[in-house]
Design an enzyme around this catalytic site. Structure first.
Site: not given
Length: 319
Positions: A11, A21, A23, A25, A72, A102-103, A125, A127, A129, A171, A186-187
């Site tokens: 993702g 960029r 990496v 430069r 993927r 990610g993973d 990512t 996420d 995570d 995820r 948020a409640e």
């Protein structure tokens, strides 16, 4: 090393371009060439790569998504395709690989490293995570996108005196829901890392009504359940009608925040340094504001943990 390569996989996340960029430069600064691999591991095993110079990464630091595109590639789990990838890179003179993702991206890099080809991973990512790093590239931008959306939803909720359930991505991790829920007031917040209590959600709504409040916001992470399912449960249990908003892939797009751009720059530069030190099988991350590298295995042998102190705080502040 005289030539390395970089790819993005899985993702997309805001800040990937800033990392690419960095990496290119950083490597060029040390006299090292960089091959850009298009479409992740799928493009790697098909040899879709080209030399990137300073100009090729000009004007991309502010762009979301990834200049190298992403995909993927389930077949990359097979040894035959990993060996093919190594053969292709060696034919092109590539001596090390930086992967951003990610993973799943890390697992591909581990396979290459175990076969003798040095790889370094950069956590990209939304996420947040990836074990071993406190923050991943894209998380901060996605978080701000979610908060902005919740603020707008609250305007409508207030005007029409409705309760809204907002479903966010992540995820199996609840960081986006947790941080956005706290920041947006948020409640109730539902995350995979903490058992939810429907009765508690209902009592919070009822308590708000008792003190004259006519709207509420409930944030649910996709790893818990779909927002539509939660809406159904509330309707069946207490005859409470809610509106549902699924933010979806809007959370992945947009110009990266300043924090994500700086993080991407620091991690991208560190990844190059690690390769030039002759190390492979490493990931780079941030811990206590410091950039460091660690063994890939940490990402697979430890579990990402949400900061549950934020969860407790959100409950105290949303009474």
């Amino acid at each position: 090393m005289k030539r390395i390569a970089v790819l993005t996989s899985g993702g997309d996340s805001p800040g990937m371009n800033a990392a690419i960029r960095a990496v290119v430069r950083k490597a060029n600064f040390h006299g090292v060439e960089v091959m850009g691999i298009y479409h992740g591991y799928e493009g790697l095993i098909e040899g879709r790569m080209e030399l990137m110079d300073l100009g090729s990464v000009g004007g991309i630091i502010q762009r979301g998504g990834t200049k190298l595109f992403s995909s993927r590639c389930p077949r990359f789990k097979e040894d035959v395709y990993q060996f093919r990838a190594i053969e292709i890179m060696k034919e092109r003179g590539v001596e090390g690989l930086v992967v951003i993702g990610g993973d799943g991206t890390y697992r591909g890099a581990v396979g290459l490293t175990k076969k003798g080809f040095p790889c370094v991973g950069i956590p990209g990512t939304i996420d947040n995570d990836i074990p071993g790093t406190e923050y991943t590239i894209g998380f901060d931008t996605a978080l701000n996108t979610v908060i902005e959306s919740i603020d707008k939803i609250r305007d409508t909720a207030t005007s029409h005196e409705n309760s809204f359930i907002v479903e966010v991505m992540g995820r199996d991790a609840g960081d986006i829901a947790l941080w956005a829920g706290l920041a947006a007031g948020a409640e109730s917040i539902l995350i995979p890392e903490e058992q939810y209590d429907i009765d508690d959600i209902l009592s919070r709504i009822e308590h708000g009504v008792s003190r004259g409040k006519k709207h509420s916001i409930i944030i649910v992470a996709e790893g818990v359940m779909p927002a539509s399912e939660l809406a159904k449960i509330l309707k069946e249990k207490a005859n409470i009608t809610t509106r549902v908003s699924v933010l979806g892939h809007i959370q992945r797009g947009g110009s990266p925040s300043a924090r994500d751009r700086v993080l991407a720059g620091r991690l991208g530069a560190k990844a190059v340094e690690v390769l030039l030190e002759g190390k492979g099988g490493r990931a780079v991350g941030i811990k206590n504001h410091q950039i460091y590298d660690y063994d890939f295995e940490v990402a697979f042998t430890t579990k990402h943990k949400a900061d549950l102190s934020l969860y407790s705080l959100s409950k105290e502040l949303s009474i």
